[in-house]
Design a protein around this motif. Sequence first.
Motif, PDB file in Angstrom:
ATOM      1  N   TRP A 179     -10.552  -4.785   9.410  1.00  0.00           N
ATOM      2  CA  TRP A 179      -9.834  -3.873   8.518  1.00  0.00           C
ATOM      3  C   TRP A 179      -8.769  -3.098   9.283  1.00  0.00           C
ATOM      4  CZ3 TRP A 179     -14.054  -1.282   4.915  1.00  0.00           C
ATOM      5  CH2 TRP A 179     -14.575  -2.278   4.061  1.00  0.00           C
ATOM      6  N   ILE A 180      -9.139  -2.592  10.448  1.00  0.00           N
ATOM      7  CA  ILE A 180      -8.193  -1.799  11.230  1.00  0.00           C
ATOM      8  C   ILE A 180      -7.070  -2.696  11.746  1.00  0.00           C
ATOM      9  CG2 ILE A 180      -7.938  -0.164  13.127  1.00  0.00           C
ATOM     10  CD1 ILE A 180      -9.891   0.710  10.909  1.00  0.00           C
ATOM     11  N   MET A 181      -7.412  -3.867  12.188  1.00  0.00           N
ATOM     12  CA  MET A 181      -6.389  -4.788  12.690  1.00  0.00           C
ATOM     13  C   MET A 181      -5.432  -5.211  11.573  1.00  0.00           C
ATOM     14  SD  MET A 181      -8.468  -7.153  15.462  1.00  0.00           S
ATOM     15  CE  MET A 181      -9.799  -7.621  14.369  1.00  0.00           C
ATOM     16  N   ASP A 182      -5.977  -5.482  10.389  1.00  0.00           N
ATOM     17  CA  ASP A 182      -5.124  -5.868   9.263  1.00  0.00           C
ATOM     18  C   ASP A 182      -4.202  -4.721   8.855  1.00  0.00           C
ATOM     19  OD1 ASP A 182      -6.325  -8.338   9.204  1.00  0.00           O
ATOM     20  OD2 ASP A 182      -7.619  -7.902   7.492  1.00  0.00           O
ATOM     21  N   ALA A 183      -4.734  -3.485   8.863  1.00  0.00           N
ATOM     22  CA  ALA A 183      -3.900  -2.340   8.490  1.00  0.00           C
ATOM     23  C   ALA A 183      -2.760  -2.143   9.480  1.00  0.00           C
ATOM     24  CB  ALA A 183      -4.761  -1.078   8.417  1.00  0.00           C
ATOM     25  N   ARG A 184      -3.042  -2.273  10.772  1.00  0.00           N
ATOM     26  CA  ARG A 184      -1.997  -2.125  11.780  1.00  0.00           C
ATOM     27  C   ARG A 184      -0.940  -3.214  11.629  1.00  0.00           C
ATOM     28  NH1 ARG A 184      -6.188  -0.796  16.729  1.00  0.00           N
ATOM     29  NH2 ARG A 184      -6.136   1.497  16.541  1.00  0.00           N
ATOM     30  N   LYS A 185      -1.381  -4.428  11.356  1.00  0.00           N
ATOM     31  CA  LYS A 185      -0.439  -5.527  11.161  1.00  0.00           C
ATOM     32  C   LYS A 185       0.457  -5.264   9.949  1.00  0.00           C
ATOM     33  CE  LYS A 185      -2.224  -9.523  11.715  1.00  0.00           C
ATOM     34  NZ  LYS A 185      -3.006 -10.771  11.469  1.00  0.00           N
ATOM     35  N   THR A 186      -0.146  -4.778   8.847  1.00  0.00           N
ATOM     36  CA  THR A 186       0.626  -4.478   7.645  1.00  0.00           C
ATOM     37  C   THR A 186       1.626  -3.362   7.910  1.00  0.00           C
ATOM     38  OG1 THR A 186      -1.155  -5.192   6.175  1.00  0.00           O
ATOM     39  CG2 THR A 186       0.475  -3.690   5.241  1.00  0.00           C
ATOM     40  N   LEU A 187       1.200  -2.337   8.644  1.00  0.00           N
ATOM     41  CA  LEU A 187       2.093  -1.229   8.970  1.00  0.00           C
ATOM     42  C   LEU A 187       3.326  -1.724   9.719  1.00  0.00           C
ATOM     43  CD1 LEU A 187       2.487   1.867   8.953  1.00  0.00           C
ATOM     44  CD2 LEU A 187       1.212   1.942  11.111  1.00  0.00           C
TER      45      LEU A 187
ATOM     46  N   SER B 215      11.390  -1.662  10.136  1.00  0.00           N
ATOM     47  CA  SER B 215      12.813  -1.323  10.114  1.00  0.00           C
ATOM     48  C   SER B 215      13.208  -0.904   8.708  1.00  0.00           C
ATOM     49  CB  SER B 215      13.657  -2.521  10.562  1.00  0.00           C
ATOM     50  OG  SER B 215      13.663  -3.519   9.552  1.00  0.00           O
ATOM     51  N   ALA B 216      14.429  -0.416   8.560  1.00  0.00           N
ATOM     52  CA  ALA B 216      14.909   0.089   7.271  1.00  0.00           C
ATOM     53  C   ALA B 216      15.046  -1.010   6.227  1.00  0.00           C
ATOM     54  CB  ALA B 216      16.253   0.784   7.450  1.00  0.00           C
ATOM     55  N   THR B 217      15.051  -2.263   6.647  1.00  0.00           N
ATOM     56  CA  THR B 217      15.199  -3.363   5.693  1.00  0.00           C
ATOM     57  C   THR B 217      13.867  -4.029   5.341  1.00  0.00           C
ATOM     58  OG1 THR B 217      15.620  -4.918   7.507  1.00  0.00           O
ATOM     59  CG2 THR B 217      17.538  -3.854   6.483  1.00  0.00           C
ATOM     60  N   CYS B 218      12.768  -3.543   5.910  1.00  0.00           N
ATOM     61  CA  CYS B 218      11.469  -4.139   5.624  1.00  0.00           C
ATOM     62  C   CYS B 218      11.008  -3.790   4.210  1.00  0.00           C
ATOM     63  CB  CYS B 218      10.426  -3.652   6.629  1.00  0.00           C
ATOM     64  SG  CYS B 218      10.645  -4.376   8.275  1.00  0.00           S
TER      65      CYS B 218
ATOM     66  N   TRP C 177      10.570  -0.734  -0.914  1.00  0.00           N
ATOM     67  CA  TRP C 177       9.738  -0.349  -2.056  1.00  0.00           C
ATOM     68  C   TRP C 177       9.692   1.163  -2.212  1.00  0.00           C
ATOM     69  CZ3 TRP C 177       5.175  -3.993  -0.327  1.00  0.00           C
ATOM     70  CH2 TRP C 177       5.530  -5.322  -0.598  1.00  0.00           C
ATOM     71  N   ALA C 178       9.501   1.865  -1.098  1.00  0.00           N
ATOM     72  CA  ALA C 178       9.430   3.335  -1.166  1.00  0.00           C
ATOM     73  C   ALA C 178      10.741   3.924  -1.670  1.00  0.00           C
ATOM     74  CB  ALA C 178       9.070   3.902   0.218  1.00  0.00           C
ATOM     75  N   ARG C 179      11.855   3.386  -1.207  1.00  0.00           N
ATOM     76  CA  ARG C 179      13.156   3.874  -1.666  1.00  0.00           C
ATOM     77  C   ARG C 179      13.342   3.639  -3.166  1.00  0.00           C
ATOM     78  NH1 ARG C 179      17.104   1.573   3.120  1.00  0.00           N
ATOM     79  NH2 ARG C 179      16.904   3.323   4.578  1.00  0.00           N
ATOM     80  N   THR C 180      12.814   2.529  -3.657  1.00  0.00           N
ATOM     81  CA  THR C 180      12.919   2.226  -5.080  1.00  0.00           C
ATOM     82  C   THR C 180      12.242   3.309  -5.923  1.00  0.00           C
ATOM     83  OG1 THR C 180      12.975  -0.151  -4.628  1.00  0.00           O
ATOM     84  CG2 THR C 180      12.384   0.528  -6.862  1.00  0.00           C
ATOM     85  N   VAL C 181      11.085   3.783  -5.449  1.00  0.00           N
ATOM     86  CA  VAL C 181      10.335   4.811  -6.175  1.00  0.00           C
ATOM     87  C   VAL C 181      11.037   6.169  -6.075  1.00  0.00           C
ATOM     88  CG1 VAL C 181       8.156   6.085  -6.277  1.00  0.00           C
ATOM     89  CG2 VAL C 181       8.156   3.611  -5.928  1.00  0.00           C
ATOM     90  N   TYR C 182      11.536   6.501  -4.892  1.00  0.00           N
ATOM     91  CA  TYR C 182      12.166   7.810  -4.700  1.00  0.00           C
ATOM     92  C   TYR C 182      13.623   7.794  -5.179  1.00  0.00           C
ATOM     93  CZ  TYR C 182       8.350  10.029  -2.214  1.00  0.00           C
ATOM     94  OH  TYR C 182       7.140  10.610  -1.906  1.00  0.00           O
TER      95      TYR C 182
ATOM     96  N   LYS D 263       4.716   1.794  -5.500  1.00  0.00           N
ATOM     97  CA  LYS D 263       4.198   3.155  -5.451  1.00  0.00           C
ATOM     98  C   LYS D 263       3.254   3.340  -4.267  1.00  0.00           C
ATOM     99  CE  LYS D 263       3.303   6.768  -8.818  1.00  0.00           C
ATOM    100  NZ  LYS D 263       2.969   7.088 -10.226  1.00  0.00           N
ATOM    101  N   ASP D 264       2.484   2.289  -3.934  1.00  0.00           N
ATOM    102  CA  ASP D 264       1.642   2.349  -2.724  1.00  0.00           C
ATOM    103  C   ASP D 264       2.500   2.648  -1.500  1.00  0.00           C
ATOM    104  OD1 ASP D 264      -0.718   1.720  -4.090  1.00  0.00           O
ATOM    105  OD2 ASP D 264      -0.490  -0.432  -3.761  1.00  0.00           O
ATOM    106  N   ALA D 265       3.635   1.959  -1.381  1.00  0.00           N
ATOM    107  CA  ALA D 265       4.517   2.173  -0.234  1.00  0.00           C
ATOM    108  C   ALA D 265       5.073   3.585  -0.228  1.00  0.00           C
ATOM    109  CB  ALA D 265       5.657   1.155  -0.258  1.00  0.00           C
ATOM    110  N   ALA D 266       5.378   4.112  -1.417  1.00  0.00           N
ATOM    111  CA  ALA D 266       5.891   5.484  -1.492  1.00  0.00           C
ATOM    112  C   ALA D 266       4.822   6.486  -1.072  1.00  0.00           C
ATOM    113  CB  ALA D 266       6.373   5.780  -2.906  1.00  0.00           C
ATOM    114  N   TYR D 267       3.578   6.267  -1.468  1.00  0.00           N
ATOM    115  CA  TYR D 267       2.491   7.149  -1.028  1.00  0.00           C
ATOM    116  C   TYR D 267       2.307   7.072   0.483  1.00  0.00           C
ATOM    117  CZ  TYR D 267       0.905   7.908  -5.866  1.00  0.00           C
ATOM    118  OH  TYR D 267       0.812   8.262  -7.191  1.00  0.00           O
ATOM    119  N   LEU D 268       2.410   5.874   1.033  1.00  0.00           N
ATOM    120  CA  LEU D 268       2.304   5.724   2.487  1.00  0.00           C
ATOM    121  C   LEU D 268       3.390   6.525   3.191  1.00  0.00           C
ATOM    122  CD1 LEU D 268       1.521   1.906   2.644  1.00  0.00           C
ATOM    123  CD2 LEU D 268       0.081   3.708   3.620  1.00  0.00           C
ATOM    124  N   TYR D 269       4.613   6.409   2.712  1.00  0.00           N
ATOM    125  CA  TYR D 269       5.719   7.169   3.308  1.00  0.00           C
ATOM    126  C   TYR D 269       5.473   8.673   3.175  1.00  0.00           C
ATOM    127  CZ  TYR D 269      10.246   9.468   3.601  1.00  0.00           C
ATOM    128  OH  TYR D 269      11.256  10.341   3.921  1.00  0.00           O
TER     129      TYR D 269
END
Length: 264
Positions: free
Chosen positions: A237-245, A251-254, A259-264, A201-207
């Motif tokens: 914090w900013i560096m970790d967030a950019r790395k996570t992004l 890509s579409a397989t990441c 995760w976002a597709r699973t929620v939607y 759900k976190d990934a879906a909110y990000l999307y």
Amino acid sequence: MREVDLGGWDELKQDLAPVLAAITPEGEDVIVSGGVVPLLYRYLDEHAEVRQPALLTMDVDLTIRRLADHTPAVPLDKRLRDSQFVEVYSRSTQPPVIRYQHKRHGDQELAPVHVEFLTPRLGSSEDRHGHDQTVVPLSGGIHAQALPFLQLLFEEPIAISDDQVPWFRSGTRVYLPHPATYLLVKLLVVRRPDRGAKRMKDAAYLYDVATLTRDHWPDIASLWQRLRDSGRHPRTWIMDARKTLKTLFASATCDGVVWARTVY
């Protein structure tokens, strides 16, 4: 005033309106957070209209500042009770987490729609004696759960009021996180081991928020850079967030996309 399809949000809207009216006197000391934020972003004209519906959530998170800038004449817990909300105490922590829900649900069991207060965690979750510090009593009679990274939400928040949202009560004016800090906090928590199934759900909110704000990505990057250079928060914090992004959405397989597709 922008029209927004509420879908299945009617029950939440019924209880959310009086809560937001009750926190209005707190100003920027209380930030609306959690899953209701992307819904409220949809009422802001500067954000893009998107095809996907807002993800339905029934719990309302409000993040309260540890040291309030001002003290309203009427304590916040009394304003909630005056709005027909009752307290529900957790049985697992001491001091207890206090959640609020409409009195029609009673005060013995947690209702689907309920309000929980959060606050930034400063330091360790335990004191030097090993005592738990995850629940913090604050001014106004509020007990809040202390979580990491939430101090970011108080950076450049955005006001939203009853002239933008038709179901807000008259005079309501509350604050949302800037999309840049909402995304930043989500990126910092999504990879934490304790998130478990919540990370989908976190990934879906990000999307969702990324698509809502697609016309403002340069502004989001600019605020991230200002926060990195401000000295108020760890630069990592900013560096970790950019790395996570980059890791989750390259890509579409990441994982993040899956995760976002699973929620939607």
